[in-house]
Design an enzyme around this catalytic site. Structure first.
Site, PDB file in Angstrom:
ATOM      1  N   LYS A  90      -2.904   4.916  -2.692  1.00 52.01           N
ATOM      2  CA  LYS A  90      -3.847   5.765  -1.903  1.00 52.01           C
ATOM      3  C   LYS A  90      -4.184   6.840  -2.842  1.00 52.01           C
ATOM      4  O   LYS A  90      -3.266   7.727  -3.477  1.00 52.01           O
ATOM      5  CB  LYS A  90      -3.109   6.217  -0.655  1.00 52.01           C
ATOM      6  CG  LYS A  90      -3.097   5.130   0.280  1.00 52.01           C
ATOM      7  CD  LYS A  90      -4.548   4.456   0.871  1.00 52.01           C
ATOM      8  CE  LYS A  90      -3.988   3.565   2.037  1.00 52.01           C
ATOM      9  NZ  LYS A  90      -5.386   3.071   2.709  1.00 52.01           N
TER      10      LYS A  90
ATOM     11  N   SER B  80       0.895  -1.138  -0.023  1.00 56.17           N
ATOM     12  CA  SER B  80       0.178  -0.037   0.150  1.00 56.17           C
ATOM     13  C   SER B  80       1.025   1.159  -0.085  1.00 56.17           C
ATOM     14  O   SER B  80       1.751   1.480   0.819  1.00 56.17           O
ATOM     15  CB  SER B  80      -0.627  -0.075   1.220  1.00 56.17           C
ATOM     16  OG  SER B  80      -1.591   1.237   1.469  1.00 56.17           O
TER      17      SER B  80
ATOM     18  N   LYS C  79     -10.342  -7.246   6.955  1.00 54.62           N
ATOM     19  CA  LYS C  79      -9.283  -7.170   7.892  1.00 54.62           C
ATOM     20  C   LYS C  79      -9.946  -7.618   9.113  1.00 54.62           C
ATOM     21  O   LYS C  79     -11.130  -7.137   9.949  1.00 54.62           O
ATOM     22  CB  LYS C  79      -9.318  -5.511   8.093  1.00 54.62           C
ATOM     23  CG  LYS C  79      -8.464  -4.788   6.922  1.00 54.62           C
ATOM     24  CD  LYS C  79      -8.252  -3.296   7.157  1.00 54.62           C
ATOM     25  CE  LYS C  79      -7.732  -2.671   5.969  1.00 54.62           C
ATOM     26  NZ  LYS C  79      -7.844  -1.196   6.299  1.00 54.62           N
TER      27      LYS C  79
ATOM     28  N   LYS D  13      -0.900  -0.834  -4.680  1.00 53.72           N
ATOM     29  CA  LYS D  13      -2.126  -0.178  -4.243  1.00 53.72           C
ATOM     30  C   LYS D  13      -1.500   1.318  -4.135  1.00 53.72           C
ATOM     31  O   LYS D  13      -0.993   1.410  -3.199  1.00 53.72           O
ATOM     32  CB  LYS D  13      -2.567  -0.859  -2.837  1.00 53.72           C
ATOM     33  CG  LYS D  13      -3.780   0.009  -2.135  1.00 53.72           C
ATOM     34  CD  LYS D  13      -4.603  -0.969  -1.299  1.00 53.72           C
ATOM     35  CE  LYS D  13      -4.675  -0.087   0.088  1.00 53.72           C
ATOM     36  NZ  LYS D  13      -5.309  -0.842   0.856  1.00 53.72           N
TER      37      LYS D  13
ATOM     38  N   ASP E 279     -14.043  -1.927   1.990  1.00 54.60           N
ATOM     39  CA  ASP E 279     -13.070  -2.039   3.198  1.00 54.60           C
ATOM     40  C   ASP E 279     -13.789  -1.703   4.536  1.00 54.60           C
ATOM     41  O   ASP E 279     -14.499  -2.492   4.979  1.00 54.60           O
ATOM     42  CB  ASP E 279     -11.691  -1.431   3.037  1.00 54.60           C
ATOM     43  CG  ASP E 279     -10.771  -1.185   4.179  1.00 54.60           C
ATOM     44  OD1 ASP E 279     -11.294  -1.629   5.145  1.00 54.60           O
ATOM     45  OD2 ASP E 279      -9.687  -0.717   4.149  1.00 54.60           O
TER      46      ASP E 279
ATOM     47  N   GLY F  18      -4.560  -4.741   5.576  1.00 56.77           N
ATOM     48  CA  GLY F  18      -3.648  -4.461   6.556  1.00 56.77           C
ATOM     49  C   GLY F  18      -3.675  -3.259   7.446  1.00 56.77           C
ATOM     50  O   GLY F  18      -4.649  -2.357   6.853  1.00 56.77           O
TER      51      GLY F  18
ATOM     52  N   ASP G 248      -7.051   2.910  -3.424  1.00 55.10           N
ATOM     53  CA  ASP G 248      -7.996   3.009  -2.285  1.00 55.10           C
ATOM     54  C   ASP G 248      -8.068   4.420  -1.898  1.00 55.10           C
ATOM     55  O   ASP G 248      -7.183   5.235  -1.754  1.00 55.10           O
ATOM     56  CB  ASP G 248      -7.012   1.977  -1.142  1.00 55.10           C
ATOM     57  CG  ASP G 248      -7.804   2.218   0.173  1.00 55.10           C
ATOM     58  OD1 ASP G 248      -8.906   2.636   0.254  1.00 55.10           O
ATOM     59  OD2 ASP G 248      -7.178   1.470   1.222  1.00 55.10           O
TER      60      ASP G 248
ATOM     61  N   GLU H 147     -11.076   0.670  -4.121  1.00 52.16           N
ATOM     62  CA  GLU H 147     -11.475   0.430  -2.541  1.00 52.16           C
ATOM     63  C   GLU H 147     -12.075   1.368  -2.135  1.00 52.16           C
ATOM     64  O   GLU H 147     -11.498   2.645  -1.944  1.00 52.16           O
ATOM     65  CB  GLU H 147     -10.161  -0.024  -1.892  1.00 52.16           C
ATOM     66  CG  GLU H 147     -10.141  -0.470  -0.533  1.00 52.16           C
ATOM     67  CD  GLU H 147      -8.794  -1.201  -0.066  1.00 52.16           C
ATOM     68  OE1 GLU H 147      -7.897  -1.304  -0.584  1.00 52.16           O
ATOM     69  OE2 GLU H 147      -8.640  -1.155   1.298  1.00 52.16           O
TER      70      GLU H 147
HETATM   71  O1  OSB Z   1      -7.331   1.492   4.006  1.00 52.95           O
HETATM   72  O2  OSB Z   1      -6.184  -0.193   4.031  1.00 52.95           O
HETATM   73  C1  OSB Z   1      -6.432   0.870   4.473  1.00 52.95           C
HETATM   74  C2  OSB Z   1      -3.687   1.554   6.870  1.00 52.95           C
HETATM   75  C3  OSB Z   1      -4.267   2.165   7.844  1.00 52.95           C
HETATM   76  C4  OSB Z   1      -5.613   2.278   7.661  1.00 52.95           C
HETATM   77  C5  OSB Z   1      -6.351   1.784   6.611  1.00 52.95           C
HETATM   78  C6  OSB Z   1      -5.666   1.280   5.455  1.00 52.95           C
HETATM   79  C7  OSB Z   1      -4.247   1.171   5.580  1.00 52.95           C
HETATM   80  C8  OSB Z   1      -3.344   0.750   4.310  1.00 52.95           C
HETATM   81  C9  OSB Z   1      -2.142   0.032   4.880  1.00 52.95           C
HETATM   82  O3  OSB Z   1      -3.646   0.649   3.459  1.00 52.95           O
HETATM   83  C10 OSB Z   1      -2.018  -1.503   4.805  1.00 52.95           C
HETATM   84  C11 OSB Z   1      -0.775  -2.056   5.351  1.00 52.95           C
HETATM   85  O4  OSB Z   1      -0.707  -2.527   6.371  1.00 52.95           O
HETATM   86  O5  OSB Z   1       0.070  -2.460   4.904  1.00 52.95           O
HETATM   87 MG    MG Z   2      -8.484   0.379   2.462  1.00 52.90          MG
END
Ligand code: OSB
Ligand code: MG
Length: 376
Positions: free
Chosen positions: A171, A143, A270, A169, A246, A298, A196, A221
């Site tokens: 953001k 991510s 998750k 991925k 998510d 994650g 995402d 996402e």
């Molecule tokens: O939306 O997936 C998410 C981290 C914190 C809160 C939300 C998200 C995330 C990540 C990181 O995208 C995922 C990771 O732990 O690698």
């Molecule tokens: Mg997410």
């Protein structure tokens, strides 16, 4: 199992680089570990859980201090009271015992996880075996946060691809969406790529979001708010990019609704967000029965949460790479033996329970707060 005591251990770990999403920038992570000490057939066993609540209630309503307080004031005393009234504590019973407490899924998940770990360690059984994992390694995605410039983003993505991550991925948020996606596609070609939004858009942004269809993404996402199941279903009819949820999927019941209403073609699972690994397994089963792909998300877990996530992702319905990256994606030094990338994969631990535990000296160095609750 008879629980003797539960320790709540707050640790502070600096991140190797700031992690920016549509809702915040994190420069450190403060996970809350739950350590259960119990007797199983008179033999002492220890189990570890990790609470994934962020410091602030910006991803969901839960937050670190609230989760600690919830565990301390409600969840652990309720578990102790059930035990005193004659309940033999097992992971399968934790959710039932705590059913009158509304919400607080991340806190509940951490306690159930620690009980499950203690119980599996006592039985000499791994999380992977418990979940019915069918593989011994899982493909690793990463991510990638929002960066200050496209040039910096391209450097970061290039670095991850060089390390062997098999899926990227990105953001996104309003103002950081079409152009960074276009730039990554142009520079790196046909790589497995997804985005995402962490709920940063509204249905009024549909014309903009549709422009992402041109980039052949694996999925988008959570573009809309957590409660907007109907609007996600509507957006899904307006886009060709598969809709993945998510934040919206907080339970197996919500997953069933999202699937039935066409709001989710794919689900990010998750365990913390849905109240635990047992509920996560149920969501996997519901999705698989409906032909909906799942992958493991994650929350910047330490090796404790990472171990359990890798085992969960070994189940056959996890057909897309998860956000289960190597420890060094976020941390210079993990609290367990580090998870490393091996040919784009993360190996699922094979030992009893999680198969990993905190290294005592490392844990002592990063612990900022401890509280112990003893069963009477
Ligand atoms: O939306 O997936 C998410 C981290 C914190 C809160 C939300 C998200 C995330 C990540 C990181 O995208 C995922 C990771 O732990 O690698
Ligand atoms: Mg997410």
């Amino acid at each position: 199992m008879h629980i003797l005591d539960v320790e709540l251990i707050t640790v502070r770990l600096p991140l190797v680089s700031p992690f920016t999403t549509s809702f915040s920038t994190q420069t450190e992570r403060t996970p809350l570990l739950v350590k259960v000490t119990a007797l199983e057939d008179g033999v002492r066993t220890v189990g570890w859980g990790e609470c994934v609540a962020l410091n602030d209630p910006v991803y969901s309503e839960e937050y670190l201090d609230g989760a600690r307080s919830m565990l301390e004031s409600y969840l652990i005393p309720i578990l102790f009271a059930a035990q005193a009234a004659g309940t033999d504590i097992t992971a399968e019973r934790v959710g039932h015992v705590l059913r009158h407490i509304v919400g607080h899924r991340m806190a509940k998940s951490a306690l159930e996880m620690a009980v499950l770990d203690a119980q599996l360690r006592a039985a000499g059984r791994s999380f992977a075996d418990f979940f019915g994992a069918t593989v011994d390694r899982v493909p690793s995605g990463v991510s990638v946060g929002i960066h200050e410039s496209t040039a910096q983003l391209l450097d970061a993505v290039g670095g991850y691809l060089e390390q062997g991550y098999v899926r990227i991925k990105l953001k996104i948020k309003p103002g950081w969406d079409i152009e960074p996606v276009r730039a990554v596609r142009e520079r790196f070609g046909d790589i497995p790529l997804q985005v995402d939004a962490n709920a940063a858009y509204t249905l009024l942004d549909a014309p903009l979001l549709r422009r992402l269809d041109a980039f052949d993404l694996l999925l988008i996402e959570q573009p809309l708010a957590e409660d907007d199941l109907r609007q996600h279903a509507q957006l899904a009819t307006l886009m060709t990019t598969p809709m993945c949820l998510d934040e919206s999927i907080v339970s197996a019941a919500r997953a069933a609704d999202a699937i039935a209403w066409g709001a989710a073609a794919i689900i990010n699972i998750k365990p913390g967000r849905v109240g635990g690994y047992l509920e996560a397994k149920r969501i996997h089963d519901i999705a698989s029965a409906n032909g909906v792909a799942v992958w493991c998300g994650g929350m910047l877990e330490t090796g404790i949460g990472r171990a359990a996530n890798a085992a969960l992702a070994g189940m056959p319905g996890f057909t897309l790479p998860g956000d289960i990256s190597a420890s060094d994606r976020f941390y210079r030094e993990d609290i367990t033996a580090p998870f490393v990338l091996d040919g784009g994969d993360i190996a699922i631990p094979t030992g009893p329970g999680l198969g990993v535990e905190p290294i005592p000296e490392v844990l002592a160095d990063v612990t900022v707060h401890t509280v112990t609750l003893r069963a009477s």
